[in-house]
Design an enzyme around this catalytic site. Structure first.
Site, mmCIF file in Angstrom:
data_model
loop_
_atom_site.group_PDB
_atom_site.id
_atom_site.type_symbol
_atom_site.label_atom_id
_atom_site.label_comp_id
_atom_site.label_asym_id
_atom_site.label_seq_id
_atom_site.Cartn_x
_atom_site.Cartn_y
_atom_site.Cartn_z
ATOM 1 N N ARG A 54 -10.292 -4.693 22.977
ATOM 2 C CA ARG A 54 -11.700 -4.824 22.723
ATOM 3 C C ARG A 54 -12.171 -4.596 21.271
ATOM 4 O O ARG A 54 -11.678 -3.862 20.588
ATOM 5 C CB ARG A 54 -12.600 -3.574 23.796
ATOM 6 C CG ARG A 54 -13.978 -3.364 23.475
ATOM 7 C CD ARG A 54 -14.549 -2.334 24.076
ATOM 8 N NE ARG A 54 -14.175 -0.808 23.832
ATOM 9 C CZ ARG A 54 -14.624 -0.177 22.729
ATOM 10 N NH1 ARG A 54 -15.772 -0.746 22.072
ATOM 11 N NH2 ARG A 54 -14.426 0.987 22.624
ATOM 12 N N LYS A 65 -21.348 11.201 39.667
ATOM 13 C CA LYS A 65 -20.509 11.799 40.141
ATOM 14 C C LYS A 65 -20.485 13.593 39.884
ATOM 15 O O LYS A 65 -20.232 14.323 40.723
ATOM 16 C CB LYS A 65 -19.113 11.599 39.445
ATOM 17 C CG LYS A 65 -17.865 12.285 40.149
ATOM 18 C CD LYS A 65 -16.713 12.124 39.384
ATOM 19 C CE LYS A 65 -16.025 10.790 39.556
ATOM 20 N NZ LYS A 65 -14.695 11.120 38.713
ATOM 21 N N ALA A 103 -24.360 0.732 32.343
ATOM 22 C CA ALA A 103 -24.372 -0.342 33.140
ATOM 23 C C ALA A 103 -25.359 -0.190 34.395
ATOM 24 O O ALA A 103 -26.200 -0.819 34.647
ATOM 25 C CB ALA A 103 -22.836 -0.631 33.497
ATOM 26 N N LEU A 138 -20.581 -0.972 24.955
ATOM 27 C CA LEU A 138 -21.891 -0.666 25.427
ATOM 28 C C LEU A 138 -22.581 -1.957 25.426
ATOM 29 O O LEU A 138 -23.520 -1.990 26.564
ATOM 30 C CB LEU A 138 -22.778 0.258 24.518
ATOM 31 C CG LEU A 138 -22.385 1.776 24.176
ATOM 32 C CD1 LEU A 138 -23.314 2.272 23.063
ATOM 33 C CD2 LEU A 138 -22.657 2.327 25.714
ATOM 34 N N HIS A 185 -8.738 5.548 24.738
ATOM 35 C CA HIS A 185 -10.092 5.385 24.461
ATOM 36 C C HIS A 185 -11.109 4.382 25.349
ATOM 37 O O HIS A 185 -12.137 4.724 25.863
ATOM 38 C CB HIS A 185 -10.334 4.863 23.075
ATOM 39 C CG HIS A 185 -11.626 4.763 22.676
ATOM 40 N ND1 HIS A 185 -12.538 5.974 22.629
ATOM 41 C CD2 HIS A 185 -12.508 3.836 22.225
ATOM 42 C CE1 HIS A 185 -13.840 5.697 22.131
ATOM 43 N NE2 HIS A 185 -13.876 4.324 21.981
ATOM 44 N N HIS A 199 -7.757 4.723 20.889
ATOM 45 C CA HIS A 199 -8.572 4.739 19.775
ATOM 46 C C HIS A 199 -7.732 5.567 18.713
ATOM 47 O O HIS A 199 -6.967 6.339 18.776
ATOM 48 C CB HIS A 199 -9.722 5.746 19.903
ATOM 49 C CG HIS A 199 -10.905 5.648 18.751
ATOM 50 N ND1 HIS A 199 -10.589 6.051 17.661
ATOM 51 C CD2 HIS A 199 -12.018 4.815 18.824
ATOM 52 C CE1 HIS A 199 -11.896 5.684 16.729
ATOM 53 N NE2 HIS A 199 -12.691 5.202 17.665
ATOM 54 N N ARG A 244 -8.305 -1.989 16.249
ATOM 55 C CA ARG A 244 -7.843 -0.486 16.721
ATOM 56 C C ARG A 244 -6.181 -0.809 17.081
ATOM 57 O O ARG A 244 -5.824 0.204 16.933
ATOM 58 C CB ARG A 244 -8.744 -0.215 18.106
ATOM 59 C CG ARG A 244 -10.062 0.028 17.390
ATOM 60 C CD ARG A 244 -10.819 0.491 18.487
ATOM 61 N NE ARG A 244 -12.206 0.845 18.284
ATOM 62 C CZ ARG A 244 -13.360 1.279 18.961
ATOM 63 N NH1 ARG A 244 -12.876 1.004 20.264
ATOM 64 N NH2 ARG A 244 -14.309 1.791 18.433
ATOM 65 N N SER A 279 -19.107 8.206 30.098
ATOM 66 C CA SER A 279 -18.853 7.700 28.826
ATOM 67 C C SER A 279 -20.026 7.354 27.873
ATOM 68 O O SER A 279 -19.786 7.454 26.771
ATOM 69 C CB SER A 279 -17.555 6.630 28.954
ATOM 70 O OG SER A 279 -16.609 6.955 29.492
ATOM 71 N N TRP A 313 -21.115 9.717 25.395
ATOM 72 C CA TRP A 313 -20.136 10.063 24.149
ATOM 73 C C TRP A 313 -20.092 9.182 23.361
ATOM 74 O O TRP A 313 -19.482 9.439 22.114
ATOM 75 C CB TRP A 313 -18.853 10.419 25.023
ATOM 76 C CG TRP A 313 -18.779 11.305 25.842
ATOM 77 C CD1 TRP A 313 -19.654 11.840 26.643
ATOM 78 C CD2 TRP A 313 -17.536 12.442 26.080
ATOM 79 N NE1 TRP A 313 -19.146 12.859 27.627
ATOM 80 C CE2 TRP A 313 -17.968 13.208 27.194
ATOM 81 C CE3 TRP A 313 -16.406 12.435 25.444
ATOM 82 C CZ2 TRP A 313 -17.121 14.346 27.399
ATOM 83 C CZ3 TRP A 313 -15.595 13.572 25.865
ATOM 84 C CH2 TRP A 313 -15.876 14.435 26.897
ATOM 85 N N ALA A 314 -20.717 8.044 23.305
ATOM 86 C CA ALA A 314 -20.163 7.068 22.368
ATOM 87 C C ALA A 314 -21.027 7.106 21.052
ATOM 88 O O ALA A 314 -22.270 7.704 20.906
ATOM 89 C CB ALA A 314 -20.691 5.496 23.061
ATOM 90 N N GLU A 326 -17.669 -2.262 11.433
ATOM 91 C CA GLU A 326 -16.589 -1.435 11.824
ATOM 92 C C GLU A 326 -15.269 -2.346 12.064
ATOM 93 O O GLU A 326 -15.475 -3.668 11.806
ATOM 94 C CB GLU A 326 -16.731 -0.872 13.536
ATOM 95 C CG GLU A 326 -17.843 0.155 13.390
ATOM 96 C CD GLU A 326 -18.216 0.480 14.942
ATOM 97 O OE1 GLU A 326 -17.701 -0.127 15.909
ATOM 98 O OE2 GLU A 326 -18.888 1.648 14.935
ATOM 99 N N SER A 365 -23.898 6.329 36.696
ATOM 100 C CA SER A 365 -25.488 6.439 36.114
ATOM 101 C C SER A 365 -25.409 6.393 34.426
ATOM 102 O O SER A 365 -26.162 7.218 33.729
ATOM 103 C CB SER A 365 -25.786 8.014 36.256
ATOM 104 O OG SER A 365 -25.156 8.785 35.886
#
Length: 534
Positions: free
Chosen positions: A387, A35, A16, A393, A352, A240, A291, A42, A45-46, A116, A13
């Site tokens: 990544r 779940k 995606a 996202l 991460h 991360h 990273r 996640s 939390w981004a 970033e 949920s």
């Protein structure tokens, strides 16, 4: 056992899953299985934001090249071009759903764009430093308002329903939905549909230190592997560089945007070079290096000097600037007696992002008919060996939409589900030894951190492989004799994913991106995916 019939079943949920659901719900009845709570993944939390070419001085070519460079050439260029090209439209859809992106600070600038690590331009659209939470709220609101979407919380999916679960067996591996343990009733329900979308996120909880939420146990990857899907590049786990070091708060991320806005990494006082920057010794890009470079540099300094952490310092910036750009982090750390306008933050690397996963094509299709996947559960070819910040996202929105559009366009070719056998709950009993589950969970996460972490060796990987194989035997025996519980389901999946990570890491005889091994420190001339076949 409950039997729930829908057109499409979506497992997950987050960004995606809900992106796919909202597009599918134009003309399909959709079930979304979470779940835990709807915002437990996640996405919520981004912090940083979403990468997209939105500035006149930027270009698709630049975003593509930045992504390829960060991914150490292991990316699929066609996939990168597809995602980058669809990014602006994804941002427009989110804005249309009411996501309140920060507005521009100068004339003619629609949205404020930050920068970033690894990006050559400012192209990160954001909502302060809590972009994911704002996106999650907008997506949930749209899904809850749609009569064609039914949202199910507290559903722990056990396995995909394939052709072998039909009353009449067929060997094509077609996926018809999933069996899920209902936390409330303690019984297993079947959710059946013509098409199924895996949007279960990554496997961060395979490691002792992770920024991922509690439920990131690699469920979708493990289920797809058991059903017959290929997985790829599982050795590529992103760490991360900057997670808060705090013995009570285990997984609070300090966004990369803080370094993008001038935050500096320094050694703590009391050691040689204390109070001084160190990143310029490792990379000319300093704190804005990708990273994997920054995480290895921090790991090196921590091990070299016997430290628990290093410092991330943005206190040289004006207090008003810090509070405006990082309100969530400022408030959270102030609760922990750290004032980032006056002092540095103790940080350590933490797992991460899972860059590997289930192999998909540009339509989100997996190897099995009827099964699609989107987001962190996949290996689409976008991320390669590392990544690029704020592409995660973005991948969710683009492939959630792509999967939904392909299902809608090919609906007439999709066969109706057969009669599905109910889950057999008669053969098992409750266990009085669930301490085994808790002990094995802790052991996996510890040896994965120690042996399959930021810097690897063949000997450490072989030790990890030995341990994971022994634990897998224990858990398989346990799983076959006792009633399923949420913890047992997750442990089974964690072990499967740990085994895939270790196997993939042993297979790669080079150092590339996130996979760094002291036994093979050089990068081979050709970038080749590590593809495992069931």
């Amino acid at each position: 056992m409950g039997l729930h019939q829908f057109d499409v079943v979506i497992i997950g949920s987050g960004a995606a899953g809900l992106s796919a659901a909202i597009t599918l719900a134009q003309d399909k009845k959709v079930a979304v299985l979470a779940k835990g709570p709807l915002d437990g993944g996640s996405t919520n939390w981004a912090q940083g934001g979403i990468a997209a070419v939105l500035d006149a001085g930027d270009s698709f070519e630049s975003h593509v090249e930045d992504t390829m460079i960060a991914g150490a050439g292991l990316n699929n260029r066609e996939t990168v071009e597809f995602v980058v090209g669809n990014a602006p439209a994804a941002i427009e859809r989110l804005a249309g759903l009411g996501v309140p992106f920060n507005v521009g600070e100068s004339f003619g600038e629609r949205w404020h764009l930050t920068r970033e690590g690894g990006h050559s331009h400012r192209r990160i659209v954001h909502v302060d430093d809590a972009t994911g939470a704002a996106v999650q709220r907008a997506l949930v609101k749209a899904a809850e308002a749609n009569p064609n979407i039914t949202l199910f919380t507290d559903m722990v999916v056990i396995d995909l329903i394939t052709s072998r679960h039909g009353e009449k067996y067929s060997g094509d591996g077609h996926v018809w939905g999933a069996y899920a343990l209902n936390r409330k009733t303690k019984h297993v329900d079947a959710f059946v549909g013509r098409a199924t979308v895996l949007a279960t996120g990554g496997a961060g909880r395979t490691y002792l230190f992770s920024t991922a939420p509690r439920g990131a146990t690699g469920d979708g990857i493990a289920m797809a592997w058991r059903a017959g899907c290929r997985v790829s590049n599982m050795e590529m786990n992103q760490f991360h560089p900057t997670c808060l070091y705090n013995l009570e708060v285990k997984n609070f991320l300090i966004t990369e945007a803080m370094r993008g806005e001038g935050g500096l990494l320094k050694l703590p006082p009391g050691v040689p070079g204390g109070g001084k920057r160190f990143m310029d010794r490792f990379d000319p890009r300093g704190e804005l290096a990708p990273r994997d470079v920054v995480a290895r540099a921090i790991d090196h300094e921590i091990k070299r000097l016997g430290l628990d952490y290093v410092h991330l310092d943005i206190s040289h910036k004006p207090p008003e600037f810090i509070k405006e750009h990082f309100p969530t982090i400022y408030a959270r750390l102030l609760d922990l007696d750290i004032d980032i306008t006056k002092e540095p933050v103790p940080v350590v690397p933490a797992q991460h992002y899972t860059c590997g996963g289930v192999v998909i094509d540009l339509d989100g299709r997996t190897d099995l008919p009827g099964l699609y996947a989107a987001g962190e559960v996949t290996e689409s070819g976008l991320h390669g060996a590392n990544r690029l910040a704020s592409n995660s996202l973005l991948e969710c929105f683009v492939f959630g939409e792509a999967s939904a559009q392909h299902i809608r366009a090919h609906w007439g070719e999709m066969p109706a589900p057969p009669a599905i056998r109910p889950w057999d709950e008669s053969r098992v009993t409750d266990s009085d030894e669930e301490v085994i589950v808790q002990h094995n969970w802790k052991e996996i996460r510890r040896f994965m951190w120690d042996y399959v972490g930021i810097v690897r060796t063949t000997k450490r990987l072989e030790r990890a492989q030995h341990r994971v194989n022994l634990l897998a035997q224990e858990v398989d025996e346990y799983y076959g004799n006792f009633r399923v519980t949420p913890d047992l389901i997750e442990l089974r999946n964690l072990l499967e994913v740990a085994r895939l990570i270790v196997r993939s890491a042993l297979h790669r005889k080079e150092s590339r991106g996130l996979h760094y091994t002291l036994d093979y420190p050089e990068m081979l001339p050709e970038a080749i995916d590590t593809v495992l076949v069931p």
